[in-house]
Design an enzyme around this catalytic site. Structure first.
Site, short mmCIF file in Angstrom:
data_model
loop_
_atom_site.label_atom_id
_atom_site.label_comp_id
_atom_site.label_asym_id
_atom_site.label_seq_id
_atom_site.Cartn_x
_atom_site.Cartn_y
_atom_site.Cartn_z
N PHE A 1 0.80 -1.22 0.00
CA PHE A 1 0.00 0.00 0.00
C PHE A 1 0.84 1.27 0.00
CE2 PHE A 1 -2.26 3.17 2.76
CZ PHE A 1 -3.29 3.48 1.89
N TYR A 2 2.04 1.23 0.57
CA TYR A 2 2.87 2.42 0.69
C TYR A 2 3.26 2.96 -0.68
CZ TYR A 2 3.45 0.85 5.56
OH TYR A 2 3.23 0.42 6.85
N SER A 3 2.92 4.20 -0.93
CA SER A 3 3.17 4.85 -2.23
C SER A 3 2.63 4.03 -3.38
CB SER A 3 4.66 5.12 -2.42
OG SER A 3 5.11 6.13 -1.56
N SER A 4 1.54 3.30 -3.14
CA SER A 4 0.89 2.49 -4.17
C SER A 4 1.87 1.55 -4.87
CB SER A 4 0.19 3.41 -5.19
OG SER A 4 -0.78 4.22 -4.55
N GLY A 5 2.73 0.94 -4.09
CA GLY A 5 3.69 -0.01 -4.64
C GLY A 5 5.07 0.55 -4.86
#
Length: 347
Positions: free
Chosen positions: A58-62
């Protein structure tokens, strides 16, 4: 650096775990560090003995996994690291792009491994408890991931104690691999996990790793920081009067000691009898050194009371209580903190 076995497993990890929510792409959040900014932080943490790195798809959308994956491949040996990543929150489009269905879990582990540039992660974790998917379906998939070699262990994060009990019951009944780690939120301003979750984890042999030891930046007492001003979660979780009073107490203890508020707040977490590891989401190498110093900081009885006196019970912080938690009140000062210093305005 101090090292411990995570819970009752044979996995040995540093007591400090490098959190990477702040690494990836500024397009995701304004306080995120890009790859060039992230590398010195990762390098310094590894040089100081940290072997435990926490990620999530989820962090920075991958992009967070991509950034950290490229950096560690350049500067570290994979077999010397303990990499963990999480699955569950939305990533990409489509009706099945979130949650803990078999479809999403099996697709997500492969995508995370591609982004990280590795054949396996050491711990694959549920980011929360998905109430819309049968636990048997979720855990059958997690068990298969371990048996396939794509993860060495599995773990969980941010849920009610009864939900963890349901997972363990499912594992017992079906012979599935059990989680070895519970990642939860704990700090001077949020202690609800002390009531049931931490004792239950100790009883069942799960390691406890703590995130947000600084209450998402509030207990650094830098109230003008970009994160404290722009992080929605800080405002949603820690904007109540009690949290602010706790922050002032952290400042008072730090001022008397001549150290930073962050060192005091982190010391409180690391000295907690139920805590194995503490995540450090650092914006500078100085902040990493601060967390290391916190491991060697012993708080006095008066200091602990000052840090804890404002705390009152509150609603559990999880996905189901967002926007519904109730404000709290605190208690008066005691001991050496009953003087003019205790009422001095903290800048």
């Amino acid at each position: 650096m101090q090292y411990i076995h995570l819970g009752k497993s044979g996995l040995k990890v540093s007591r400090l775990c490098l959190g990477t929510m702040n690494m990836g792409s500024k397009q995701w959040k304004p306080w995120i560090f890009d790859e060039a900014q992230s590398e010195p932080l990762i390098r310094h943490a590894l040089e100081k003995g940290v072997n435990f790195i926490d990620l999530a798809d989820f962090y920075s959308s991958g992009a967070g996994e991509e950034v950290v994956g490229r950096v560690v491949s350049r500067i570290a040996k994979r077999d010397e690291l303990v990499l963990t990543t999480k699955v569950g929150y939305p990533l990409g489009g489509g009706a099945n792009n979130q949650g803990h269905s078999r479809k999403h879990i099996m697709e997500s582990i492969d995508a995370s491994l591609r982004r990280l540039g590795t054949d396996y992660v050491d711990i694959y974790m549920l980011h929360y408890f998905d109430v819309n998917t049968p636990v048997e379906e979720t855990w059958a998939a997690m068990d298969e991931i371990v048996r396939s070699g794509k993860a060495r262990y599995v773990g969980v994060s941010t849920m009610y104690t009864w939900q963890l009990a349901k997972i363990l019951w499912c594992c017992e009944r079906n012979g599935y691999v059990k989680p070895i780690n519970m990642q939860l939120q704990l700090n001077c301003a949020y202690r609800e996990e002390e009531r049931e979750m931490i004792p239950f984890c100790q009883d069942q042999g799960l390691g406890v790793s703590v995130f947000s030891p600084l209450a998402r930046g509030l207990l650094s007492c830098d109230f003008e920081s970009v994160r404290n001003k722009t992080d929605f979660f800080t405002q949603e979780m820690y904007a109540d009067a009690v949290s602010l009073e706790v922050a002032k107490s952290v400042s008072r203890v730090a001022a008397l000691r001549g150290v930073t508020p962050a060192q005091v707040a982190q010391s409180w977490v690391l000295s907690h009898p139920g805590v194995d590891c503490m995540l450090v989401g650092a914006d500078s190498v100085t902040q990493i050194d601060c967390a290391i110093a916190a491991m060697e900081t012993t708080l006095s009885a008066d200091e602990r009371f000052e840090l804890e006196r404002n705390y009152t019970p509150c609603d559990v912080i999880n996905d189901y209580t967002a926007g519904k938690r109730i404000a709290r009140d605190s208690r008066p000062a005691q001991g050496v903190f009953i003087d003019e210093f205790s009422t001095r305005k903290i800048a």
